[in-house]
Structures are given as structure tokens and as C-alpha cells.
Design a protein around this motif. Sequence first.
Motif, mmCIF file in Angstrom:
data_model
loop_
_atom_site.group_PDB
_atom_site.id
_atom_site.type_symbol
_atom_site.label_atom_id
_atom_site.label_comp_id
_atom_site.label_asym_id
_atom_site.label_seq_id
_atom_site.Cartn_x
_atom_site.Cartn_y
_atom_site.Cartn_z
ATOM 1 N N PRO A 140 26.496 -40.492 44.372
ATOM 2 C CA PRO A 140 25.220 -41.182 44.546
ATOM 3 C C PRO A 140 25.433 -42.559 45.165
ATOM 4 N N VAL A 141 24.597 -42.906 46.122
ATOM 5 C CA VAL A 141 24.754 -44.152 46.872
ATOM 6 C C VAL A 141 23.990 -45.280 46.183
ATOM 7 N N PRO A 142 24.637 -46.414 45.937
ATOM 8 C CA PRO A 142 23.902 -47.547 45.375
ATOM 9 C C PRO A 142 22.806 -48.014 46.331
ATOM 10 N N GLY A 143 21.720 -48.522 45.744
ATOM 11 C CA GLY A 143 20.646 -49.093 46.544
ATOM 12 C C GLY A 143 19.567 -48.125 46.968
ATOM 13 N N ALA A 144 19.727 -46.845 46.666
ATOM 14 C CA ALA A 144 18.714 -45.834 47.008
ATOM 15 C C ALA A 144 18.209 -45.185 45.724
ATOM 16 N N PRO A 145 16.922 -44.818 45.649
ATOM 17 C CA PRO A 145 16.357 -44.263 44.420
ATOM 18 C C PRO A 145 17.057 -42.969 43.988
ATOM 19 N N ILE A 146 17.221 -42.837 42.690
ATOM 20 C CA ILE A 146 17.802 -41.638 42.076
ATOM 21 C C ILE A 146 16.794 -41.084 41.079
ATOM 22 N N ARG A 147 16.643 -39.776 41.070
ATOM 23 C CA ARG A 147 15.697 -39.106 40.175
ATOM 24 C C ARG A 147 16.468 -38.429 39.046
ATOM 25 N N PHE A 148 15.981 -38.600 37.811
ATOM 26 C CA PHE A 148 16.618 -38.016 36.629
ATOM 27 C C PHE A 148 15.644 -37.022 35.999
ATOM 28 N N ASP A 149 15.961 -35.735 36.116
ATOM 29 C CA ASP A 149 15.118 -34.674 35.578
ATOM 30 C C ASP A 149 15.804 -34.007 34.390
ATOM 31 N N VAL A 150 15.001 -33.592 33.426
ATOM 32 C CA VAL A 150 15.526 -33.013 32.196
ATOM 33 C C VAL A 150 14.803 -31.707 31.898
ATOM 34 N N GLU A 151 15.564 -30.686 31.510
ATOM 35 C CA GLU A 151 15.011 -29.397 31.093
ATOM 36 C C GLU A 151 15.563 -29.050 29.720
ATOM 37 N N VAL A 152 14.675 -28.828 28.764
ATOM 38 C CA VAL A 152 15.099 -28.373 27.438
ATOM 39 C C VAL A 152 15.282 -26.863 27.503
ATOM 40 N N LEU A 153 16.532 -26.416 27.402
ATOM 41 C CA LEU A 153 16.828 -24.994 27.504
ATOM 42 C C LEU A 153 16.430 -24.241 26.232
ATOM 43 N N ARG A 154 16.644 -24.892 25.084
ATOM 44 C CA ARG A 154 16.287 -24.255 23.814
ATOM 45 C C ARG A 154 16.245 -25.285 22.708
ATOM 46 N N ASP A 155 15.224 -25.208 21.879
ATOM 47 C CA ASP A 155 15.144 -25.964 20.633
ATOM 48 C C ASP A 155 15.266 -24.977 19.486
ATOM 49 N N GLY A 156 16.445 -24.919 18.873
ATOM 50 C CA GLY A 156 16.639 -24.051 17.725
ATOM 51 C C GLY A 156 16.289 -24.760 16.428
ATOM 52 N N LYS A 157 16.650 -24.130 15.303
ATOM 53 C CA LYS A 157 16.339 -24.730 14.007
ATOM 54 C C LYS A 157 17.084 -26.039 13.799
ATOM 55 N N ALA A 158 18.286 -26.141 14.344
ATOM 56 C CA ALA A 158 19.074 -27.357 14.147
ATOM 57 C C ALA A 158 19.619 -27.933 15.445
ATOM 58 N N VAL A 159 19.704 -27.115 16.506
ATOM 59 C CA VAL A 159 20.381 -27.539 17.739
ATOM 60 C C VAL A 159 19.436 -27.448 18.928
ATOM 61 N N SER A 160 19.474 -28.467 19.761
ATOM 62 C CA SER A 160 18.749 -28.471 21.037
ATOM 63 C C SER A 160 19.762 -28.441 22.169
ATOM 64 N N GLN A 161 19.563 -27.522 23.108
ATOM 65 C CA GLN A 161 20.402 -27.438 24.307
ATOM 66 C C GLN A 161 19.587 -27.976 25.484
ATOM 67 N N VAL A 162 20.135 -28.961 26.173
ATOM 68 C CA VAL A 162 19.372 -29.697 27.176
ATOM 69 C C VAL A 162 20.186 -29.799 28.461
ATOM 70 N N LEU A 163 19.516 -29.671 29.594
ATOM 71 C CA LEU A 163 20.153 -29.796 30.900
ATOM 72 C C LEU A 163 19.553 -30.991 31.633
ATOM 73 N N GLY A 164 20.412 -31.887 32.101
ATOM 74 C CA GLY A 164 19.971 -33.039 32.868
ATOM 75 C C GLY A 164 20.502 -32.969 34.287
ATOM 76 N N ARG A 165 19.667 -33.415 35.234
ATOM 77 C CA ARG A 165 20.046 -33.346 36.648
ATOM 78 C C ARG A 165 19.645 -34.656 37.322
ATOM 79 N N ALA A 166 20.600 -35.301 37.993
ATOM 80 C CA ALA A 166 20.318 -36.499 38.779
ATOM 81 C C ALA A 166 20.386 -36.123 40.249
ATOM 82 N N THR A 167 19.316 -36.425 40.993
ATOM 83 C CA THR A 167 19.271 -36.086 42.413
ATOM 84 C C THR A 167 18.960 -37.324 43.234
#
Length: 264
Positions: A63-90
Amino acid sequence: MKFSELLDAVRDNPQSVTIPQEWSQGRACFGGLMAALLFEAMRAKVPDGRPVRSLGISFVGPPVPGAPIRFDVEVLRDGKAVSQVLGRATQNGEVMTLVQGSFGAPRDSMIAVAAEPAPSFKPVEEVADFPFVSGLMPDYLRFIGLRWALGGMPFSNTQSPAIGGYARLKDVQEEPLTEAHLLALVDAWPPATLPHLNKPAPGSSLTWTIEFVQPLPALTTHDWTQYRAVIEHARDGYGHTAAALWAPNGELIAISRQTVTVFG
């Protein structure tokens, strides 16, 4: 911008965060900062009471400094005790960083195994500061205080199997130390393979897995953390290292593994 200001920026508007040049690592933004910002965006999507247990990080592009970066998040699963999450920076529509995180609430268990103690270094007060030299070192190191206590310096032709010492953020307001701070502190250290080189050459993390020992000890951003990384294997321009981070009292905080690339 200070570290805390960048964390605030991703909390306020994860769709557009601009990292200034002063947080660069060569031609790219500092990887530890990218991981910390993406983690902050991910944590906002997780229910309370589920601290992060592990993160799997892939540095896909620079990623190049000085240019906007987008941070997106997807919750893959919320279980009884564990959450699996995917993050993507573009940036400019291209993926720069991917993080897969596991957040889990504590469970009742009869298993309790203590970690091995921290390695024996000189006390932090007896280790000199690692001075920041503009133009010769990555810019982001102006914000990180390092004290080298184990192994050779980068590009010193020192065939040491390990490096380590102490680290904390510089010029920050005292506040509770969080996993976001720890991501920056662990990745602030150069690849443990660089002391083996006899002249400067680029090196960077390709993939990174970090596991946090929860609950975190009650530390602040003014406390020194202790770090050690050991080379397990290196050949053909790739190195495999195992590392850990400890609190000042020797309590284990995090366990880290990295595949690093070395162009020399």
C-alpha cells in the motif's frame, strides 16, 4: 499523525484512511500499522466479551502512503463462543492486506499450562536506545522505541540465530496497551534474517500469524515489551521465524510466526 490518531481515523471512517509518508516502510506503508488498522475495523464487528485469539495476516501488495485505503470487514460466522472474521484492505481497487481473525470468549476448562519464562536479557535500563537515523532506516521507526539486547544488527554479517530486545511506542499518551499496539510493536522488529547479510538489501514479511494470550496483562503504552525472534529455517530468499512477546514481569503476551522474504 500519531498512532492513536490513525486508529481513530479507521474507527471513524474505515472506507477511507490515508496513511502519511512518515509511517512508510520503504515504498509501502508499515505492515504492522496496516495490520493494526485492519484489526481495529474487525474488532468493531465482534460482540463484546470475545477477545481476539489469533490473526492470520497476508501482505498481498505494497500500500502506498498518501493515498486512501479502504478497510472492509466480513463476519464469516458468529458461533456460541467464537466469531470468525475476514478483513480486507484495498487501495485503488486492489487488495493490499488480508486478515483472518478468530475472536473467542473464555470457556470453562480443566486444562491450565503455564508458558515458559521470558528469556534472560540485560535489564531495559542497561540497554541503549536504538537511534532513528532518517534516510537509513524505515520512516516508521521514528515512532517506535527499540533497545537491542540479542543478536546482531541488520546487515552486520552476524550469523546469529536470533534477535531481540525491548520495544514501546514513542511520544504517545499513556493509555491501556491493546492488541492494536502489540501488532505494531511485534512487526516493528526487522526480519531476524537481516543480520546475516553483509550489506543492505530489502526484506519484508510475506505472511504472519500471531496469537494473543488472553486476557492481556494490564499494561500501558509507556511499558516496555520484551521480544525474541528465532530463525527456524532460511533458504532461497525466504526465512521462517518464530517469535514471542512478553510483559515486563515476564508474562507471555503473544506468539508470532512469520514467513519473510529477503532480496539478498
